[in-house]
Design a protein around this motif. Structure first.
Motif, PDB file in Angstrom:
ATOM      1  N   ALA A  21      25.195  70.376  27.729  1.00 55.46           N
ATOM      2  CA  ALA A  21      25.668  71.546  27.702  1.00 55.46           C
ATOM      3  C   ALA A  21      25.918  71.974  26.104  1.00 55.46           C
ATOM      4  O   ALA A  21      25.641  73.005  25.840  1.00 55.46           O
ATOM      5  CB  ALA A  21      27.170  71.418  28.273  1.00 55.46           C
ATOM      6  N   LYS A  22      26.272  71.214  25.288  1.00 53.45           N
ATOM      7  CA  LYS A  22      26.475  71.520  23.871  1.00 53.45           C
ATOM      8  C   LYS A  22      25.163  71.619  23.282  1.00 53.45           C
ATOM      9  O   LYS A  22      25.046  72.486  22.419  1.00 53.45           O
ATOM     10  CB  LYS A  22      27.192  70.314  22.881  1.00 53.45           C
ATOM     11  N   VAL A  23      24.178  71.005  23.461  1.00 50.15           N
ATOM     12  CA  VAL A  23      22.844  71.002  22.878  1.00 50.15           C
ATOM     13  C   VAL A  23      22.396  72.361  23.144  1.00 50.15           C
ATOM     14  O   VAL A  23      21.681  73.079  22.629  1.00 50.15           O
ATOM     15  CB  VAL A  23      21.810  70.118  23.402  1.00 50.15           C
ATOM     16  N   SER A  24      22.463  73.008  24.605  1.00 49.69           N
ATOM     17  CA  SER A  24      21.717  74.151  24.974  1.00 49.69           C
ATOM     18  C   SER A  24      22.671  75.171  24.439  1.00 49.69           C
ATOM     19  O   SER A  24      22.142  76.452  24.414  1.00 49.69           O
ATOM     20  CB  SER A  24      21.972  74.071  26.632  1.00 49.69           C
ATOM     21  N   MET A  25      23.863  74.993  24.110  1.00 53.86           N
ATOM     22  CA  MET A  25      24.685  75.895  23.373  1.00 53.86           C
ATOM     23  C   MET A  25      24.081  76.221  22.107  1.00 53.86           C
ATOM     24  O   MET A  25      24.166  77.703  21.577  1.00 53.86           O
ATOM     25  CB  MET A  25      26.010  75.563  22.869  1.00 53.86           C
ATOM     26  N   ILE A  26      23.240  75.509  21.316  1.00 56.12           N
ATOM     27  CA  ILE A  26      22.544  76.009  20.060  1.00 56.12           C
ATOM     28  C   ILE A  26      21.624  76.968  20.525  1.00 56.12           C
ATOM     29  O   ILE A  26      21.307  78.062  19.855  1.00 56.12           O
ATOM     30  CB  ILE A  26      21.793  74.574  19.457  1.00 56.12           C
ATOM     31  N   VAL A  27      20.707  76.735  21.806  1.00 56.14           N
ATOM     32  CA  VAL A  27      19.730  77.737  21.800  1.00 56.14           C
ATOM     33  C   VAL A  27      20.461  79.076  22.486  1.00 56.14           C
ATOM     34  O   VAL A  27      20.155  80.268  21.992  1.00 56.14           O
ATOM     35  CB  VAL A  27      19.125  77.294  23.216  1.00 56.14           C
ATOM     36  N   MET A  28      21.690  79.118  22.954  1.00 54.94           N
ATOM     37  CA  MET A  28      22.446  80.163  23.712  1.00 54.94           C
ATOM     38  C   MET A  28      22.966  80.868  22.393  1.00 54.94           C
ATOM     39  O   MET A  28      23.319  81.964  22.365  1.00 54.94           O
ATOM     40  CB  MET A  28      23.285  79.848  24.559  1.00 54.94           C
ATOM     41  N   ALA A  29      23.226  80.199  21.507  1.00 59.22           N
ATOM     42  CA  ALA A  29      23.747  80.727  19.957  1.00 59.22           C
ATOM     43  C   ALA A  29      22.664  81.944  19.404  1.00 59.22           C
ATOM     44  O   ALA A  29      23.138  82.934  18.976  1.00 59.22           O
ATOM     45  CB  ALA A  29      24.199  79.712  19.107  1.00 59.22           C
ATOM     46  N   PHE A  30      21.571  81.458  19.517  1.00 53.86           N
ATOM     47  CA  PHE A  30      20.436  82.198  18.952  1.00 53.86           C
ATOM     48  C   PHE A  30      20.435  83.698  20.042  1.00 53.86           C
ATOM     49  O   PHE A  30      20.523  84.836  19.565  1.00 53.86           O
ATOM     50  CB  PHE A  30      19.207  81.712  19.222  1.00 53.86           C
ATOM     51  N   THR A  64      35.542  64.610  25.540  1.00 56.10           N
ATOM     52  CA  THR A  64      35.108  66.154  24.938  1.00 56.10           C
ATOM     53  C   THR A  64      34.945  67.044  25.965  1.00 56.10           C
ATOM     54  O   THR A  64      35.017  68.227  26.118  1.00 56.10           O
ATOM     55  CB  THR A  64      34.396  66.070  23.824  1.00 56.10           C
ATOM     56  N   ASN A  65      34.162  66.486  27.062  1.00 54.88           N
ATOM     57  CA  ASN A  65      33.268  67.548  28.076  1.00 54.88           C
ATOM     58  C   ASN A  65      34.451  67.646  29.086  1.00 54.88           C
ATOM     59  O   ASN A  65      34.635  68.915  29.528  1.00 54.88           O
ATOM     60  CB  ASN A  65      32.376  66.538  28.768  1.00 54.88           C
ATOM     61  N   ILE A  66      35.354  66.728  29.287  1.00 56.36           N
ATOM     62  CA  ILE A  66      36.543  67.181  30.403  1.00 56.36           C
ATOM     63  C   ILE A  66      37.399  68.271  29.740  1.00 56.36           C
ATOM     64  O   ILE A  66      37.899  69.277  30.416  1.00 56.36           O
ATOM     65  CB  ILE A  66      37.285  65.750  30.377  1.00 56.36           C
ATOM     66  N   ALA A  67      37.414  68.246  28.238  1.00 55.02           N
ATOM     67  CA  ALA A  67      38.375  69.189  27.351  1.00 55.02           C
ATOM     68  C   ALA A  67      37.731  70.654  27.542  1.00 55.02           C
ATOM     69  O   ALA A  67      38.430  71.368  27.129  1.00 55.02           O
ATOM     70  CB  ALA A  67      38.683  68.409  26.245  1.00 55.02           C
ATOM     71  N   PHE A  68      36.392  70.547  27.470  1.00 49.67           N
ATOM     72  CA  PHE A  68      35.623  71.734  27.221  1.00 49.67           C
ATOM     73  C   PHE A  68      35.908  72.913  28.026  1.00 49.67           C
ATOM     74  O   PHE A  68      35.945  74.086  27.510  1.00 49.67           O
ATOM     75  CB  PHE A  68      34.126  71.376  27.339  1.00 49.67           C
ATOM     76  N   PRO A  69      36.337  72.886  29.239  1.00 48.41           N
ATOM     77  CA  PRO A  69      36.851  74.334  30.022  1.00 48.41           C
ATOM     78  C   PRO A  69      37.795  74.888  29.203  1.00 48.41           C
ATOM     79  O   PRO A  69      38.020  76.091  29.148  1.00 48.41           O
ATOM     80  CB  PRO A  69      37.220  73.802  31.136  1.00 48.41           C
ATOM     81  N   LEU A  70      38.591  74.308  28.456  1.00 52.41           N
ATOM     82  CA  LEU A  70      39.945  74.830  27.779  1.00 52.41           C
ATOM     83  C   LEU A  70      39.262  75.534  26.623  1.00 52.41           C
ATOM     84  O   LEU A  70      39.668  76.804  26.217  1.00 52.41           O
ATOM     85  CB  LEU A  70      40.841  73.755  27.294  1.00 52.41           C
ATOM     86  N   SER A 118      29.491  78.489  14.849  1.00 52.36           N
ATOM     87  CA  SER A 118      30.845  78.330  15.571  1.00 52.36           C
ATOM     88  C   SER A 118      30.699  77.174  16.773  1.00 52.36           C
ATOM     89  O   SER A 118      31.381  76.327  17.045  1.00 52.36           O
ATOM     90  CB  SER A 118      31.012  79.460  16.703  1.00 52.36           C
ATOM     91  N   SER A 119      29.270  77.237  17.092  1.00 53.38           N
ATOM     92  CA  SER A 119      29.015  75.891  18.191  1.00 53.38           C
ATOM     93  C   SER A 119      28.967  74.560  17.503  1.00 53.38           C
ATOM     94  O   SER A 119      29.163  73.599  18.178  1.00 53.38           O
ATOM     95  CB  SER A 119      27.650  76.189  18.774  1.00 53.38           C
ATOM     96  N   LEU A 120      28.770  74.459  16.172  1.00 56.61           N
ATOM     97  CA  LEU A 120      29.080  73.436  15.453  1.00 56.61           C
ATOM     98  C   LEU A 120      30.625  72.713  15.745  1.00 56.61           C
ATOM     99  O   LEU A 120      30.570  71.361  15.419  1.00 56.61           O
ATOM    100  CB  LEU A 120      28.871  73.490  13.926  1.00 56.61           C
ATOM    101  N   TYR A 121      31.567  73.537  16.075  1.00 59.68           N
ATOM    102  CA  TYR A 121      32.926  72.796  16.090  1.00 59.68           C
ATOM    103  C   TYR A 121      32.916  71.736  17.255  1.00 59.68           C
ATOM    104  O   TYR A 121      33.362  70.658  17.036  1.00 59.68           O
ATOM    105  CB  TYR A 121      33.635  74.056  16.625  1.00 59.68           C
ATOM    106  N   ASN A 122      31.956  72.236  18.153  1.00 55.49           N
ATOM    107  CA  ASN A 122      31.969  71.120  19.361  1.00 55.49           C
ATOM    108  C   ASN A 122      30.921  70.077  19.241  1.00 55.49           C
ATOM    109  O   ASN A 122      31.137  68.869  19.624  1.00 55.49           O
ATOM    110  CB  ASN A 122      31.784  71.975  20.807  1.00 55.49           C
ATOM    111  N   ILE A 123      29.858  70.623  18.638  1.00 58.92           N
ATOM    112  CA  ILE A 123      28.709  69.563  18.543  1.00 58.92           C
ATOM    113  C   ILE A 123      29.222  68.632  17.460  1.00 58.92           C
ATOM    114  O   ILE A 123      28.703  67.400  17.512  1.00 58.92           O
ATOM    115  CB  ILE A 123      27.558  70.373  18.026  1.00 58.92           C
TER     116      ILE A 123
END
Length: 457
Positions: free
Chosen positions: A288-297, A57-63, A34-39
């Motif tokens: 933020a998106k790289v840290s999402m990989i860790v938080m995905a685990f 992409t970072n500006i749009a990320f809150p949506l 799922s996190s790959l969508y953004n990454i």
């Protein structure tokens, strides 16, 4: 009755480590995919468009985060109420929680999409977009907004599918959507040269396909049949779902609010520094998106924990609840410590994956990476504990835990520290919030484990 429930449902008698493996691994894979969508979008846009594309992409990320908030509100809420109902032996009324959750997800997705398209430019400016980034952000978001109902249903629906004892199907839903997105990204962005538009279109198509898989599965639900009336929203059912999905939802909304404040702060203080407005926002988005990989685990483990904890708490087998929780904590701690080592040792190499930039770009990115994520080694405690309290039917504690890191600590620090330290204050706000939130969550968990039902097990 309790003995009968445990003998009939594997959640009540299969060894905890096997159950956690069975449910967590597919959940982790689903979260990673799922996190790959953004990454993936970040990778293709960063290499094809550059720094301004990364910033967009970072500006749009809150949506995107708001979509995930709705998905978790109804997805985890629906799964938790369903499993608690099944654990109590109330299979007759359990299906309405699944059906109502799916319907509300679709309705809220349509509403969010319409609001976004109506107020697109003002929203993106409010999110902190510099003027030079705004055209890229609008081009990207104008298309991704059309996919909001599908993003919400595919993400939240995965929890409803997993609650039916089908974690592998949840994994398949996410994998298919992400693979379609990745392949089409390569074709649209690199092959056709469509840039931001191509990345956005690839994302939406992947989400549509994943949501179709959810709908097909719900029409053949295994545990209980889902008749048409199960999908007709009823206030008392929706409120029950919302009460147990509120903690992860508030966590996402808190992340969205912090992301907006972070972008606006980086824009303002970046403009006062040598880095300018766009570089800090672009680097922050990558990190933020790289840290999402860790938080995905971590989040995948917490999601895999949810049905085990919910069922056994409902069945009053508290020893199994306690053992499963601490097993999840230990595994997540190891993952976060490994991540800390990688992030401190190889920040420039990680940033380089998402395209080239000026030396100032890399200088800020490396510095931000090392400081902002310094206490990522502690970031397992809050999400797992918040989900734990939600799973045992104590949503108020779960909500409070969800708010600790983002709202109670990080948000004030982002507003205060930069006034004295400039843009460096943003970097130090992250680790301070992580440390204090971990301490608070640990205290609450210790107090909970001293309750009679847990203390004697």
């Amino acid at each position: 009755m309790e003995k009968e429930i445990r003998s009939d449902n594997p959640l009540g008698y299969v060894p905890e480590n096997k159950l956690l493996r069975q449910f967590a691994i597919p959940s982790i894979i689903a979260m990673l995919v799922s996190s790959l969508y953004n990454i993936v979008d970040q990778f293709f846009i960063g290499n094809a468009v550059g720094e301004l594309g990364n910033a967009a992409t970072n500006i749009a990320f809150p949506l995107n985060t708001s979509c995930v908030a709705i998905a978790l509100l109804m997805g985890i809420g629906g799964a938790s109420t369903f499993n608690l109902s099944m654990g109590r032996g109330d299979s007759k009324g359990a299906g309405k929680y699944i059906g109502n959750s799916a319907t509300v997800m679709l309705v809220l997705g349509v509403v969010l999409s319409a609001v976004t398209l109506l107020f697109l430019a003002p929203l993106l400016r409010f999110f902190g977009s510099p003027e030079e980034v705004l055209p890229y952000a609008m081009e990207y978001t104008r298309i991704t907004a059309l996919g909001f109902p599908f993003l919400i249903l595919s993400t939240g629906g995965g929890h409803l599918v997993r609650a039916d004892g089908s974690p592998k199907m949840t994994m398949a839903i996410n994998i298919v959507g992400a693979v379609v997105n990745t392949v089409l990204d390569a074709i649209f962005v690199f092959g056709f040269g469509w840039g931001m538009t191509g990345a956005a279109a690839a994302t939406v198509i992947g989400q549509v396909i994943a949501s179709i898989m959810v709908i097909v599965y719900l029409s053949h639900y295994k545990t209980v049949p889902l008749h048409r009336d199960a999908f007709l929203p009823k206030a008392e059912v929706v409120l029950s779902v919302v009460s147990l999905g509120a903690a992860p939802c508030f966590n996402q909304l808190a992340m969205m609010l912090v992301q907006i404040v972070l972008n606006r702060t980086l824009k303002y203080y970046g403009g006062l520094s040598i880095y300018g407005e766009s570089i800090p926002i672009a680097c922050s988005g990558i990190i933020a998106k790289v840290s999402m990989i860790v938080m995905a685990f971590v989040i995948g483990i917490s999601q895999g924990l949810q049905p085990i904890v919910s069922f056994n708490y409902g069945a009053k087998t508290y020893g199994r609840v306690k053992k499963s929780y601490f097993m999840a904590i230990r595994i997540s701690a190891v993952i976060c410590v490994i991540s800390f080592v990688l992030f401190q040792a190889f920040p420039r190499q990680i940033i380089s994956i998402f395209g080239n930039g000026s030396e100032l770009y890399f200088d800020f990115g490396v510095n931000f990476f090392r400081k902002y994520l310094f206490f990522i080694c502690l970031c397992f405690m809050q999400p797992i504990s918040a989900n734990f309290f939600t799973a045992i039917g104590k949503p108020k504690k779960g909500i409070f835990m969800s708010l600790t890191r983002q709202i109670i600590f990080l948000l004030p620090l982002l507003l205060i520290l930069p006034r004295f330290m400039g843009i460096d204050g943003v970097m130090y706000a992250g680790p301070i919030a992580d440390l204090v939130a971990t301490i608070v969550c640990t205290i609450l968990v210790v107090l909970e484990m001293r309750r009679p039902e847990f203390a004697k097990n």
